[in-house]
Design an enzyme around this catalytic site. Structure first.
Site, PDB file in Angstrom:
ATOM      1  N   GLY A   1     -27.196  14.855 -15.486  1.00  0.00           N
ATOM      2  CA  GLY A   1     -26.642  15.983 -14.736  1.00  0.00           C
ATOM      3  C   GLY A   1     -26.544  17.286 -15.498  1.00  0.00           C
ATOM      4  O   GLY A   1     -25.833  18.193 -15.108  1.00  0.00           O
TER       5      GLY A   1
ATOM      6  N   GLU B   1       4.164  10.986 -18.022  1.00  0.00           N
ATOM      7  CA  GLU B   1       3.317  12.188 -18.124  1.00  0.00           C
ATOM      8  C   GLU B   1       3.963  13.245 -19.013  1.00  0.00           C
ATOM      9  O   GLU B   1       3.298  13.894 -19.825  1.00  0.00           O
ATOM     10  CB  GLU B   1       3.029  12.766 -16.736  1.00  0.00           C
TER      11      GLU B   1
ATOM     12  N   ASP C   1      -4.634   4.857 -21.683  1.00  0.00           N
ATOM     13  CA  ASP C   1      -4.268   5.572 -22.919  1.00  0.00           C
ATOM     14  C   ASP C   1      -4.558   4.701 -24.128  1.00  0.00           C
ATOM     15  O   ASP C   1      -5.090   5.161 -25.139  1.00  0.00           O
ATOM     16  CB  ASP C   1      -2.765   5.892 -22.931  1.00  0.00           C
TER      17      ASP C   1
HETATM   18  P1  ADP Z   1     -30.631  15.815 -14.856  1.00  0.00           P
HETATM   19  O1  ADP Z   1     -32.070  15.782 -14.543  1.00  0.00           O
HETATM   20  O2  ADP Z   1     -30.324  16.348 -16.223  1.00  0.00           O
HETATM   21  O3  ADP Z   1     -29.887  14.544 -14.605  1.00  0.00           O
HETATM   22  P2  ADP Z   1     -30.577  17.730 -12.720  1.00  0.00           P
HETATM   23  O4  ADP Z   1     -31.511  18.731 -13.253  1.00  0.00           O
HETATM   24  O5  ADP Z   1     -31.100  16.809 -11.693  1.00  0.00           O
HETATM   25  O6  ADP Z   1     -29.940  16.875 -13.887  1.00  0.00           O
HETATM   26  O7  ADP Z   1     -29.296  18.483 -12.181  1.00  0.00           O
HETATM   27  C1  ADP Z   1     -28.565  18.047 -11.089  1.00  0.00           C
HETATM   28  C2  ADP Z   1     -27.902  19.204 -10.399  1.00  0.00           C
HETATM   29  O8  ADP Z   1     -26.887  19.772 -11.213  1.00  0.00           O
HETATM   30  C3  ADP Z   1     -28.839  20.338 -10.104  1.00  0.00           C
HETATM   31  O9  ADP Z   1     -29.425  20.195  -8.862  1.00  0.00           O
HETATM   32  C4  ADP Z   1     -27.935  21.574 -10.156  1.00  0.00           C
HETATM   33  O10 ADP Z   1     -27.352  21.806  -8.897  1.00  0.00           O
HETATM   34  C5  ADP Z   1     -26.844  21.173 -11.109  1.00  0.00           C
HETATM   35  N1  ADP Z   1     -27.024  21.740 -12.461  1.00  0.00           N
HETATM   36  C6  ADP Z   1     -27.137  21.027 -13.594  1.00  0.00           C
HETATM   37  N2  ADP Z   1     -27.251  21.842 -14.654  1.00  0.00           N
HETATM   38  C7  ADP Z   1     -27.255  23.100 -14.190  1.00  0.00           C
HETATM   39  C8  ADP Z   1     -27.362  24.386 -14.820  1.00  0.00           C
HETATM   40  N3  ADP Z   1     -27.499  24.516 -16.136  1.00  0.00           N
HETATM   41  N4  ADP Z   1     -27.319  25.470 -14.016  1.00  0.00           N
HETATM   42  C9  ADP Z   1     -27.170  25.340 -12.695  1.00  0.00           C
HETATM   43  N5  ADP Z   1     -27.075  24.168 -12.062  1.00  0.00           N
HETATM   44  C10 ADP Z   1     -27.103  23.042 -12.782  1.00  0.00           C
END
Ligand code: ADP
Length: 602
Positions: A207, A426, A502
């Site tokens: 992600g 907490e 924790d």
């Molecule tokens: P990965 O391939 O690294 O698992 P992706 O490129 O598929 O991740 O990213 C998933 C989603 O996360 C994208 O569609 C976008 O919406 C969001 N995202 C991730 N990194 C960024 C970034 N640097 N800028 C803007 N959006 C991002």
């Protein structure tokens, strides 16, 4: 980038339509065609026409209980219902009417032809259509095209993803910019004799935008983009993956300059361990990939990008120079990166003008790009749910908690005593954190149960970016983790199950201090543990003798124990504030960092 994709409808849908048409035709159209020209008359008319010699021929259809007959010129066809009439045959014979039924066949000839031809025509058309669909699915010119790559092809398009859509990740973008420059102007590189890396490996946690970056390279360079996932190569039949690789490279070379993107390359690129019963198909596929990458010259204009979360598991042959020789780390975004990503995604929704993106970014520490995109979308959804026309700061802050801890559990009913315990727990964390100079201040404390199972939590905020942590900071962190349990002990004299998470975190940190960071006098700078999974949770495996393991375990227990004592001491000393804050939290259920500090310093 627009993916070129055939529209998909279930085959059953087409079958259904064809069948329906056929039935309609048989039951409605056919009888209408064959009967349109038949005139119905009553039996009396028939008898009188026979007697007057106006009937040419007749066919008695006993089963259908009717008589078909023609006039004397055999031009018009008539039909009449049969009435029991013993003289009928005699009457026809007398009038010299032929009863061979030729006319009837003549009359339905057209109908018969149609009733045969049309269904056949429909089936031929359907057959043609289906085989074309099969071809589309298999991605090749004939229906038996096994081993075709079926890579998704994205055509050049002006509205493709650009570098500006990928927020943060400046180093990665800079690195990839060179590829874009090359694709724009390969001559410049050829002149000096420089060759581009054939393959570039994007590594980083899930992600973080690896796929996006690959698409952005293609978008910036304005070249076609082939995308395929590593797992798509591996098929049931041995040899199929290899032939898919061959096909992919063949297509890519035809379309050069272009970019081939292989997502999750670890699915085919895992180390070949040579064990008996290894995955033959995968190894063949990998071998083919290695061969193909060697097979083309650096300057053909085909650039291979691949993404993985597990670079350590890749076969060394794949990462050697000449194949994937460049590695671009795509890390979790830092504070500035997070803010930029939030801003990029916030452009897609309506947000209030006074939203403080920096504060949101600060709160969402450790979130990946995909999580941040999700946070912004959750905020928009929340705004719609509450009938607002734009998302506010509160929406964004709440959606961070939704993404981290799940939705609020509206009807989770805690007993009064439980709620008190959670409040003390907490506040215990927060108070221990606040009293230790190096701990980050508290942003928010809440005891509203969440769907993730958390009964409450303390959100800490890091002021700036942190790259290094001192021994003291880690120790303080461990003390903070133990603070919740310590508060329960100080106040209620008993303990609950609420501290399990924790305990896990504190133990993990303490173990890492000893086995990986060399922060223990007994063991010094010796690595007892190696991280096997850097980007996916950071699991580690111990590599030391059983005896040493026992000593490590003891040292971990001692370390956590010492910090626990420290937390207990802090809370006992501050008992008054502890009660005051816990009662306040119990009343309000959610308090902010400022409220907390005001009471603490008040
Ligand atoms: P990965 O391939 O690294 O698992 P992706 O490129 O598929 O991740 O990213 C998933 C989603 O996360 C994208 O569609 C976008 O919406 C969001 N995202 C991730 N990194 C960024 C970034 N640097 N800028 C803007 N959006 C991002």
């Amino acid at each position: 980038m627009n993916e070129v994709k055939p529209p998909k409808k279930p085959l059953l849908y087409y079958y259904g339509i064809a069948l329906l048409l056929l039935l309609l035709f048989q039951f409605l159209a056919m009888p209408m065609i064959s009967q349109a020209r038949i005139r119905t008359v009553d039996y009396n008319t028939f008898v009188s026409m026979v007697e007057e010699g106006n009937v040419g021929s007749a066919e008695i259809q006993e089963q259908e209980n009717r008589i078909l007959f023609t006039d004397k010129d055999n031009t018009a066809i008539y039909k009449t219902a049969m009435v029991p009439d013993s003289d009928l045959t005699q009457r026809l014979l007398d009038a010299g009417v032929s009863t061979n039924g030729v006319e009837v066949e003549q009359t339905s000839l057209l109908g018969d032809i149609l009733s045969w031809v049309i269904p056949i025509a429909i089936f031929i058309a359907l057959g043609q259509f289906m085989s074309r669909k099969m071809m589309d699915r298999m991605g090749g010119p004939n229906a038996l095209s096994f081993g075709k790559s079926n890579a998704k092809v994205y055509v050049k398009s002006s509205e493709g993803i650009r570098f500006s859509d990928v927020a943060g990740e400046d180093e990665a973008k800079e690195n990839l910019q060179e590829i874009v420059n090359y694709l724009h102007n390969p001559e410049k590189y050829r002149e000096i004799g420089a060759s581009m890396p054939k393959g570039i490996l994007l590594v980083g946690p899930p992600g973080t935008g690896k796929t996006m970056l690959a698409k952005a390279v293609a978008g910036e360079a304005n070249v076609p983009f082939f995308s395929m996932s590593g797992s798509e190569f591996v098929e049931m039949f041995v040899g199929m993956g290899a032939s898919k690789v061959r096909d992919l490279f063949k297509q890519a070379k035809e379309k050069a300059p272009c970019i081939v993107f292989i997502d999750e390359i670890d699915a085919i690129g895992k180390k070949r361990d040579g064990q008996i019963g290894g995955n033959d198909e995968r190894e063949q596929t990998l071998n083919q990939l290695l061969t193909e990458m060697d097979g083309f010259e650096g300057n053909t204009g085909v650039i291979i990008l691949a993404a993985t979360n597990r670079p350590e598991s890749l076969d060394p042959a794949l990462t050697r120079p000449g194949r994937f020789d460049r590695r671009v780390p795509v890390e979790l975004p830092d504070l500035k990166g997070r803010e930029e990503i939030l801003r990029v995604h916030a452009k897609k929704i309506k947000v209030a003008e006074d939203v403080d993106f920096e504060k949101v970014a600060r709160m969402a520490s450790g979130a990946s790009g995909a999580e941040l995109a999700n946070i912004v979308n959750e905020a928009a959804l929340r705004a719609v749910r509450d009938g607002r026309r734009f998302a506010t700061q509160a929406d964004l802050e709440e959606s961070i908690e939704v993404v981290i801890a799940g939705y609020q559990k509206k009807n989770a009913i805690l007993t009064d005593q439980e709620k008190k315990i959670v409040a003390y727990h907490e506040i215990g964390h927060a108070l221990v954190a606040a009293r230790q100079s190096h701990s980050a201040p508290v942003q928010k404390i809440t005891i509203v149960p969440r769907t993730s199972g958390a009964l409450g939590y303390t959100m800490q905020v890091e002021e700036g970016n942190h790259y290094l942590m001192s021994q003291e900071e880690i120790e303080n962190k461990i003390a903070t983790y133990t603070g919740g349990r310590a508060a329960e002990e100080v106040v209620f004299g008993s303990v609950t199950t609420g501290a399990s998470n924790d305990i896990e975190q504190a133990t993990k940190l303490a173990r890492a201090m000893i086995t990986r960071y060399g922060m223990s006098k007994d063991f010094g700078m010796v690595a007892m543990e190696t991280v096997t999974n850097q980007y996916l949770g950071g699991d580690a495996s111990l590599s030391c003798s059983a005896e040493t393991q026992a000593r490590i375990d003891k040292a971990v227990v001692d370390l956590v124990g010492r910090q626990h004592e420290k937390a207990l001491a802090i809370l006992r000393e501050d008992r008054e504030k502890l009660d005051q804050l816990a009662n306040y939290l119990y009343e309000k259920e959610t308090i902010t960092g400022e409220e907390f500090m005001a009471i603490l310093n008040g």
